[in-house]
Design a protein around this motif. Structure first.
Motif, PDB file in Angstrom:
ATOM      1  N   THR A  36       0.808  -1.223   0.000  1.00 29.55           N
ATOM      2  CA  THR A  36       0.000   0.000   0.000  1.00 29.55           C
ATOM      3  C   THR A  36       0.839   1.269   0.000  1.00 29.55           C
ATOM      4  O   THR A  36       0.302   2.368   0.156  1.00 29.55           O
ATOM      5  CB  THR A  36      -0.945   0.016   1.212  1.00 29.55           C
ATOM      6  OG1 THR A  36      -0.182  -0.146   2.416  1.00 29.55           O
ATOM      7  CG2 THR A  36      -1.968  -1.115   1.106  1.00 29.55           C
ATOM      8  N   ALA A  37       2.154   1.143  -0.176  1.00 25.55           N
ATOM      9  CA  ALA A  37       3.033   2.308  -0.295  1.00 25.55           C
ATOM     10  C   ALA A  37       3.305   2.579  -1.765  1.00 25.55           C
ATOM     11  O   ALA A  37       3.485   1.656  -2.559  1.00 25.55           O
ATOM     12  CB  ALA A  37       4.335   2.070   0.444  1.00 25.55           C
ATOM     13  N   PHE A  38       3.350   3.858  -2.149  1.00 31.53           N
ATOM     14  CA  PHE A  38       3.596   4.198  -3.553  1.00 31.53           C
ATOM     15  C   PHE A  38       4.205   5.588  -3.665  1.00 31.53           C
ATOM     16  O   PHE A  38       4.220   6.364  -2.702  1.00 31.53           O
ATOM     17  CB  PHE A  38       2.295   4.120  -4.358  1.00 31.53           C
ATOM     18  CG  PHE A  38       1.276   5.168  -4.006  1.00 31.53           C
ATOM     19  CD1 PHE A  38       1.247   6.401  -4.658  1.00 31.53           C
ATOM     20  CD2 PHE A  38       0.322   4.928  -3.023  1.00 31.53           C
ATOM     21  CE1 PHE A  38       0.302   7.371  -4.331  1.00 31.53           C
ATOM     22  CE2 PHE A  38      -0.625   5.892  -2.685  1.00 31.53           C
ATOM     23  CZ  PHE A  38      -0.636   7.119  -3.342  1.00 31.53           C
ATOM     24  N   GLU A  39       4.712   5.883  -4.837  1.00 31.52           N
ATOM     25  CA  GLU A  39       5.103   7.244  -5.178  1.00 31.52           C
ATOM     26  C   GLU A  39       4.559   7.567  -6.563  1.00 31.52           C
ATOM     27  O   GLU A  39       4.452   6.684  -7.424  1.00 31.52           O
ATOM     28  CB  GLU A  39       6.620   7.445  -5.134  1.00 31.52           C
ATOM     29  CG  GLU A  39       7.403   6.666  -6.163  1.00 31.52           C
ATOM     30  CD  GLU A  39       8.883   7.043  -6.178  1.00 31.52           C
ATOM     31  OE1 GLU A  39       9.435   7.374  -5.122  1.00 31.52           O
ATOM     32  OE2 GLU A  39       9.483   7.014  -7.278  1.00 31.52           O
ATOM     33  N   ALA A  40       4.180   8.829  -6.752  1.00 29.52           N
ATOM     34  CA  ALA A  40       3.622   9.277  -8.028  1.00 29.52           C
ATOM     35  C   ALA A  40       4.379  10.525  -8.454  1.00 29.52           C
ATOM     36  O   ALA A  40       4.410  11.515  -7.714  1.00 29.52           O
ATOM     37  CB  ALA A  40       2.135   9.566  -7.880  1.00 29.52           C
ATOM     38  N   TYR A  43       4.147  11.240  -2.257  1.00 28.03           N
ATOM     39  CA  TYR A  43       4.549  10.009  -1.590  1.00 28.03           C
ATOM     40  C   TYR A  43       3.353   9.438  -0.833  1.00 28.03           C
ATOM     41  O   TYR A  43       2.872  10.044   0.135  1.00 28.03           O
ATOM     42  CB  TYR A  43       5.687  10.271  -0.613  1.00 28.03           C
ATOM     43  CG  TYR A  43       6.978  10.688  -1.279  1.00 28.03           C
ATOM     44  CD1 TYR A  43       7.794   9.756  -1.919  1.00 28.03           C
ATOM     45  CD2 TYR A  43       7.382  12.021  -1.281  1.00 28.03           C
ATOM     46  CE1 TYR A  43       8.982  10.140  -2.532  1.00 28.03           C
ATOM     47  CE2 TYR A  43       8.575  12.413  -1.886  1.00 28.03           C
ATOM     48  CZ  TYR A  43       9.368  11.469  -2.513  1.00 28.03           C
ATOM     49  OH  TYR A  43      10.534  11.845  -3.120  1.00 28.03           O
ATOM     50  N   GLY A  44       2.872   8.286  -1.273  1.00 25.94           N
ATOM     51  CA  GLY A  44       1.778   7.607  -0.592  1.00 25.94           C
ATOM     52  C   GLY A  44       2.324   6.780   0.551  1.00 25.94           C
ATOM     53  O   GLY A  44       2.908   5.714   0.340  1.00 25.94           O
ATOM     54  N   CYS A  45       2.138   7.267   1.764  1.00 22.91           N
ATOM     55  CA  CYS A  45       2.796   6.700   2.946  1.00 22.91           C
ATOM     56  C   CYS A  45       1.783   5.971   3.834  1.00 22.91           C
ATOM     57  O   CYS A  45       0.955   6.614   4.489  1.00 22.91           O
ATOM     58  CB  CYS A  45       3.462   7.806   3.757  1.00 22.91           C
ATOM     59  SG  CYS A  45       4.592   8.861   2.803  1.00 22.91           S
ATOM     60  N   PRO A  46       1.837   4.663   3.892  1.00 22.65           N
ATOM     61  CA  PRO A  46       0.920   3.906   4.754  1.00 22.65           C
ATOM     62  C   PRO A  46       1.434   3.849   6.186  1.00 22.65           C
ATOM     63  O   PRO A  46       2.553   4.293   6.492  1.00 22.65           O
ATOM     64  CB  PRO A  46       0.944   2.516   4.119  1.00 22.65           C
ATOM     65  CG  PRO A  46       2.354   2.390   3.621  1.00 22.65           C
ATOM     66  CD  PRO A  46       2.740   3.775   3.142  1.00 22.65           C
ATOM     67  N   ALA A  47       0.617   3.320   7.077  1.00 19.92           N
ATOM     68  CA  ALA A  47       1.042   2.866   8.408  1.00 19.92           C
ATOM     69  C   ALA A  47       1.815   3.900   9.209  1.00 19.92           C
ATOM     70  O   ALA A  47       2.795   3.575   9.868  1.00 19.92           O
ATOM     71  CB  ALA A  47       1.874   1.585   8.262  1.00 19.92           C
TER      72      ALA A  47
END
Length: 472
Positions: A61-65, A138-142
């Motif tokens: 569930t972590a990503f970068e765009a 930055y899609g940062c989970p948790a």
């Protein structure tokens, strides 16, 4: 496209952003289970032309765009994990949607969308050719378990960022200028021998005895640790029936201090106590390192940029209806909570703030040069690249996070704050991309205070993200 046009771009995306924030609130997902939340964000960014990479740091569930090409690269952090047990309707009475269910008690539905709105606005400026460089969401989970950015940082996700921006919902609007504590999160699992506690106690070796002895040892240790260190624990497995000698027991520890070296020193001491407890009870102990973060160190020059944009944007535009509902929520918690949470407000504003249901005007930094005794995984990012954060008023004055009142606000009037935060982030990112001398000043301070290329993750290479662990 000038700066005011970039900020206006946020307004043009208003309906889409509000809809997304509501959707995230309606489907709260806890740390490392944010499958639908991250997918929605990824889809939105991909549709806008961003190049998206998922699974950063070994977390699905972590990503970068990314959008743009070349330097400088400015990052905007987004979070979207919810909290267990925080389910709540949009109501001024305690009323869970699902008893025991999750809820957005820290406003990460707003955080995700406000940051998204800022990134989309800067994308327009890059596309129009008015600024050069790259914007990265930055899609940062948790975040709630201090996992997401730690493992993203270890994987090098932030290495090429020239600066990064973040924000967080709160009850007041202000730059976040304080530092935080470094931290280690560890679990100690003791294994002994089960036996009938009455008929054959001599055959047993109690793992719970080991946990109790370990905790007692740490209590005696407290007298000899620095005043600004913090050690807390929770017994997550404490045995079963009293007439069975428990063969297993697990205790979970957080060890905190202002710098990594002190955290590691104290952790070694706690390890020794665990070994001693195992020896005394003739049990075995297994140590699981879950996560560890560095202290957060704000970049003052970059924080000035954020503060300038807070003042430019002004107040969060809450309606009379918003203020009325906030007042209803404010009546449900102790007035002493309001007083304690507003002690740091400048005296010239304090009584006005305390008398308000929603205080929408930005305030100056209230924590400059202070050390907060909590921890954040943004700390790792701040050791890699300059970071500035800000609080944005989303909740009734004095409302503490991780409460049902905040969940209710986050599903209602607090969505307006996501739009506000997007404008501030867009303005600050535009300044960094359009003013090379400003970014140079930011980088000079970072190199003086932190140093380039010195980051080393607190998490050993062999430790994987706790994707399947129940760490809620």
């Amino acid at each position: 496209m000038e700066k005011r046009d970039v900020i206006e771009t946020v307004s043009s995306n208003r309906d889409r952003l509000l809809s997304l924030s509501h959707t995230l609130w309606e489907m709260p997902e806890v740390a490392l289970e944010e499958t639908e939340s991250s997918s929605l964000l990824v889809e939105c960014l991909a549709d806008a032309g961003f190049e998206v990479t998922t699974g950063i740091g070994g977390m699905p569930t972590a990503f970068e765009a990314r959008y743009g090409d070349g330097d400088p690269t400015v990052g905007i952090l987004g979070e979207y994990d919810a909290l267990p047990g925080m389910s709540q309707t949009v109501s001024a009475t305690r009323e869970p949607i699902e008893e025991g269910g999750a809820g957005h008690g820290c406003g990460h539905n707003l955080f995700a969308v406000g940051s998204l709105g800022g990134a989309l606005a800067i994308k327009e400026a890059i596309e129009s050719g008015d600024v050069d460089g790259t914007i990265v969401y930055y899609g940062c989970p948790a975040e709630e378990t201090l996992v997401g950015k730690v493992f993203m940082a270890r994987a090098g996700a932030f290495d090429d960022a020239d600066a990064a921006l973040a924000w967080h919902p709160s009850d007041l609007t202000s730059p976040f200028m304080g530092e935080t504590l470094a931290m280690n999160s560890l679990q100690y699992e003791f294994t002994g021998e089960s036996a009938h506690a009455a008929n054959s106690p001599a055959s047993g070796r109690s793992a719970v005895d080991a946990v109790q002895l370990m905790n007692s040892g740490v209590e005696y240790m407290r007298e000899h640790v620095p005043d600004d260190a913090r050690i807390h624990y929770s017994i997550v497995d404490g045995g079963g029936a009293p007439n069975v000698v428990p063969a297993t027991s697990t205790v979970w520890y957080f060890v905190r201090a202002p710098d990594r070296a002190e955290v590691d020193r104290l952790t070694d001491w706690v390890d020794d106590i665990a070994d001693g407890a195992a020896t005394m009870t003739r049990t075995a102990v297994d140590r699981q390192f879950i996560t560890g973060c560095h202290p957060y160190v704000p970049n003052r020059r970059l924080s000035d940029v954020v503060e300038d944009n807070l003042e430019t944007i002004g107040a969060v535009p809450f309606s009379d209806e918003d203020r009325a509902f906030a007042g209803d929520l404010k009546q449900t918690y102790d007035p002493e909570t309001i007083e304690s949470r507003t002690e740091d407000v400048p005296e010239s504003h304090r009584e006005t703030v305390r008398g308000s249901n929603l205080y929408a005007e930005p305030l100056p930094a209230m924590d400059a040069e202070e050390v907060h005794f909590g921890s954040t995984d943004v700390g790792d990012v701040s050791q890699i690249t300059p970071v500035a954060q800000f609080w944005a008023a989303a909740w009734p004055v004095g409302a503490p996070s991780h409460t049902w009142q905040v969940v209710a606000a986050n599903g209602d009037f607090a969505n307006e704050t996501a739009i506000y935060a997007a404008k501030v982030l867009a303005g600050a990112a535009y300044d960094l991309l359009s003013e090379p001398a400003l970014l140079a000043d930011v980088r000079t301070e970072f190199e003086r205070e932190i140093g380039e290329g010195l980051f080393r993750s607190a998490v050993p290479d062999h430790v994987d993200p706790p994707v399947d662990a129940d760490l809620q």
